[in-house]
Scaffold this motif. Structure first.
Motif, PDB file in Angstrom:
ATOM      1  N   GLU A  36     101.158  52.705  14.702  1.00 50.76           N
ATOM      2  CA  GLU A  36     102.602  52.482  14.635  1.00 50.76           C
ATOM      3  C   GLU A  36     103.024  52.066  13.224  1.00 50.76           C
ATOM      4  N   ILE A  37     102.219  51.245  12.577  1.00 51.74           N
ATOM      5  CA  ILE A  37     102.517  50.857  11.187  1.00 51.74           C
ATOM      6  C   ILE A  37     102.557  52.100  10.306  1.00 51.74           C
ATOM      7  N   ARG A  38     101.551  52.961  10.459  1.00 51.49           N
ATOM      8  CA  ARG A  38     101.489  54.175   9.631  1.00 51.49           C
ATOM      9  C   ARG A  38     102.637  55.134   9.965  1.00 51.49           C
ATOM     10  N   ARG A  39     103.028  55.188  11.240  1.00 52.10           N
ATOM     11  CA  ARG A  39     104.153  56.046  11.623  1.00 52.10           C
ATOM     12  C   ARG A  39     105.421  55.625  10.889  1.00 52.10           C
ATOM     13  N   LEU A  40     105.671  54.324  10.843  1.00 52.77           N
ATOM     14  CA  LEU A  40     106.874  53.831  10.172  1.00 52.77           C
ATOM     15  C   LEU A  40     106.768  54.000   8.662  1.00 52.77           C
ATOM     16  N   CYS A  41     105.583  53.805   8.106  1.00 55.29           N
ATOM     17  CA  CYS A  41     105.404  54.055   6.670  1.00 55.29           C
ATOM     18  C   CYS A  41     105.738  55.509   6.354  1.00 55.29           C
ATOM     19  N   ASN A  42     105.291  56.406   7.214  1.00 51.10           N
ATOM     20  CA  ASN A  42     105.552  57.823   7.018  1.00 51.10           C
ATOM     21  C   ASN A  42     107.040  58.135   7.187  1.00 51.10           C
ATOM     22  N   TRP A  43     107.669  57.487   8.174  1.00 48.64           N
ATOM     23  CA  TRP A  43     109.105  57.696   8.414  1.00 48.64           C
ATOM     24  C   TRP A  43     109.904  57.373   7.158  1.00 48.64           C
ATOM     25  N   PHE A  44     109.648  56.206   6.582  1.00 44.35           N
ATOM     26  CA  PHE A  44     110.446  55.795   5.419  1.00 44.35           C
ATOM     27  C   PHE A  44     109.955  56.433   4.131  1.00 44.35           C
ATOM     28  N   GLY A  45     108.665  56.709   4.054  1.00 46.24           N
ATOM     29  CA  GLY A  45     108.147  57.340   2.856  1.00 46.24           C
ATOM     30  C   GLY A  45     108.534  58.799   2.739  1.00 46.24           C
ATOM     31  N   GLN A  46     108.834  59.444   3.874  1.00 49.75           N
ATOM     32  CA  GLN A  46     109.177  60.863   3.842  1.00 49.75           C
ATOM     33  C   GLN A  46     110.606  61.125   4.320  1.00 49.75           C
ATOM     34  N   ARG A  47     110.889  60.828   5.576  1.00 48.93           N
ATOM     35  CA  ARG A  47     112.213  61.163   6.113  1.00 48.93           C
ATOM     36  C   ARG A  47     113.328  60.390   5.416  1.00 48.93           C
ATOM     37  N   PHE A  48     113.183  59.081   5.319  1.00 49.67           N
ATOM     38  CA  PHE A  48     114.199  58.266   4.641  1.00 49.67           C
ATOM     39  C   PHE A  48     114.339  58.709   3.183  1.00 49.67           C
ATOM     40  N   ASP A  49     113.202  58.956   2.554  1.00 42.82           N
ATOM     41  CA  ASP A  49     113.225  59.363   1.150  1.00 42.82           C
ATOM     42  C   ASP A  49     113.983  60.678   0.985  1.00 42.82           C
ATOM     43  N   HIS A  50     113.775  61.614   1.902  1.00 44.27           N
ATOM     44  CA  HIS A  50     114.415  62.926   1.815  1.00 44.27           C
ATOM     45  C   HIS A  50     115.901  62.850   2.163  1.00 44.27           C
ATOM     46  N   GLU A  51     116.248  62.088   3.201  1.00 42.29           N
ATOM     47  CA  GLU A  51     117.612  62.081   3.704  1.00 42.29           C
ATOM     48  C   GLU A  51     118.531  61.120   2.958  1.00 42.29           C
ATOM     49  N   VAL A  52     117.952  60.084   2.354  1.00 41.18           N
ATOM     50  CA  VAL A  52     118.775  59.051   1.702  1.00 41.18           C
ATOM     51  C   VAL A  52     118.515  59.000   0.195  1.00 41.18           C
ATOM     52  N   ASN A  53     117.296  58.631  -0.183  1.00 39.17           N
ATOM     53  CA  ASN A  53     117.008  58.437  -1.604  1.00 39.17           C
ATOM     54  C   ASN A  53     117.251  59.683  -2.438  1.00 39.17           C
ATOM     55  N   ALA A  54     116.844  60.833  -1.928  1.00 37.94           N
ATOM     56  CA  ALA A  54     116.963  62.070  -2.704  1.00 37.94           C
ATOM     57  C   ALA A  54     118.411  62.421  -2.996  1.00 37.94           C
ATOM     58  N   LEU A  55     119.347  61.882  -2.203  1.00 40.19           N
ATOM     59  CA  LEU A  55     120.761  62.174  -2.404  1.00 40.19           C
ATOM     60  C   LEU A  55     121.487  61.091  -3.198  1.00 40.19           C
ATOM     61  N   ILE A  56     120.988  59.852  -3.123  1.00 41.60           N
ATOM     62  CA  ILE A  56     121.704  58.747  -3.777  1.00 41.60           C
ATOM     63  C   ILE A  56     121.075  58.360  -5.122  1.00 41.60           C
ATOM     64  N   LEU A  57     119.772  58.153  -5.142  1.00 43.89           N
ATOM     65  CA  LEU A  57     119.145  57.635  -6.367  1.00 43.89           C
ATOM     66  C   LEU A  57     119.341  58.565  -7.570  1.00 43.89           C
ATOM     67  N   PRO A  58     119.070  59.868  -7.463  1.00 43.19           N
ATOM     68  CA  PRO A  58     119.261  60.723  -8.651  1.00 43.19           C
ATOM     69  C   PRO A  58     120.708  60.735  -9.131  1.00 43.19           C
ATOM     70  N   GLU A  59     121.657  60.755  -8.190  1.00 49.25           N
ATOM     71  CA  GLU A  59     123.065  60.787  -8.598  1.00 49.25           C
ATOM     72  C   GLU A  59     123.446  59.539  -9.375  1.00 49.25           C
ATOM     73  N   LYS A  60     122.973  58.392  -8.917  1.00 52.32           N
ATOM     74  CA  LYS A  60     123.313  57.132  -9.587  1.00 52.32           C
ATOM     75  C   LYS A  60     122.561  56.988 -10.906  1.00 52.32           C
ATOM     76  N   LEU A  61     121.271  57.302 -10.908  1.00 53.28           N
ATOM     77  CA  LEU A  61     120.442  57.076 -12.093  1.00 53.28           C
ATOM     78  C   LEU A  61     120.685  58.127 -13.168  1.00 53.28           C
ATOM     79  N   GLU A  62     120.790  59.385 -12.762  1.00 63.28           N
ATOM     80  CA  GLU A  62     120.951  60.442 -13.760  1.00 63.28           C
ATOM     81  C   GLU A  62     122.352  60.460 -14.351  1.00 63.28           C
ATOM     82  N   THR A  63     123.329  59.948 -13.610  1.00 61.00           N
ATOM     83  CA  THR A  63     124.680  59.838 -14.175  1.00 61.00           C
ATOM     84  C   THR A  63     124.680  58.885 -15.357  1.00 61.00           C
ATOM     85  N   VAL A  64     123.973  57.772 -15.215  1.00 58.60           N
ATOM     86  CA  VAL A  64     123.870  56.812 -16.312  1.00 58.60           C
ATOM     87  C   VAL A  64     123.041  57.397 -17.455  1.00 58.60           C
ATOM     88  N   ARG A  65     121.959  58.071 -17.106  1.00 60.67           N
ATOM     89  CA  ARG A  65     121.056  58.606 -18.117  1.00 60.67           C
ATOM     90  C   ARG A  65     121.667  59.767 -18.890  1.00 60.67           C
TER      91      ARG A  65
END
Length: 224
Positions: A93-122
């Motif tokens: 169960e620990i590994r399932r949640l690590c995978n959920w946030f390391g992959q699904r969360f990263d794809h659905e949230v981080n990939a859309l927010i972090l580059p937009e915020k960071l690359e706009t400044v850069r």
């Protein structure tokens, strides 16, 4: 000496730093520019992205690549504060949640927010409002899921503090730095994050600063 090649506002890099601090393992940190990595880093990582760990063991130098691989490497290096405790099904169960946030969360949230915020400044320019809107909607859905888990458990995977808590908190900490988490709408998640944020292993992250981006006032506040 163990050496971590990392970027301060990369969720996986932050998770690794927390893990080593929890295990009380010495770690030399070398910050890299993920947009313009140098030849030393590229020679170590075929993936060309952090985190990357190098270590010298009895048989010679080793290189470990990837968040979960490095975190589990740290966990096995010391019996202090086991990060994958319990029986086989509990570790699953620990590994399932690590995978959920390391992959699904990263794809659905981080990939859309972090580059937009960071690359706009850069690079300058205007962020893609469609990407931000979709990322923020997905973030709300994931926060609802985290809250649902916490209604049933003291931690994400169960009563113990685990790698699942570390990886999830590392992801949320990057978004919190950018002012993207509305904590008041999710009091259970806020309370859980506040407990993790107060751990000694987490506090060095609160000193991270990205040039051109100032975190909200509550970012470094342990009682926010």
């Amino acid at each position: 000496m163990r050496t971590l090649y990392h970027y301060p506002l990369h969720p996986g890099c932050r998770a690794v730093r927390i893990c080593f601090a929890e295990k009380k393992l010495k770690l030399r940190e070398i910050e890299i520019d993920p947009w313009e990595p140098d030849d030393t880093f590229l020679a170590l990582a075929v993936e060309e992205v952090p985190p990357v760990l190098t270590d010298r063991i009895q048989s010679g130098d080793v290189t470990i690549v990837g968040t979960q691989a490095i975190c589990e490497y740290a966990d096995e290096a010391s019996s202090r504060t086991p990060l994958l405790p319990g029986e086989r099904h509990e570790r699953a169960e620990i590994r399932r949640l690590c995978n959920w946030f390391g992959q699904r969360f990263d794809h659905e949230v981080n990939a859309l927010i972090l580059p937009e915020k960071l690359e706009t400044v850069r690079l300058g320019g205007t962020p893609d409002t469609t990407a931000l809107r979709e990322g923020r909607a997905a973030l709300r859905d994931h926060l609802v899921y985290i809250g649902w888990l916490l209604e049933q458990r003291d931690g994400l995977a169960g009563p113990a503090f685990t790698l699942a808590d570390i990886i999830t908190a590392a992801h949320l900490s990057c978004l919190d730095y950018l002012g993207e988490v509305n904590w008041r709408q999710f009091p259970l998640v806020q309370d859980w994050y506040q407990r993790i944020k107060s751990r000694p292993s987490f506090r060095p992250l609160l000193n991270d600063r990205i040039p051109g981006i100032r975190p909200p006032q509550h970012y470094a506040d342990l009682d926010f």
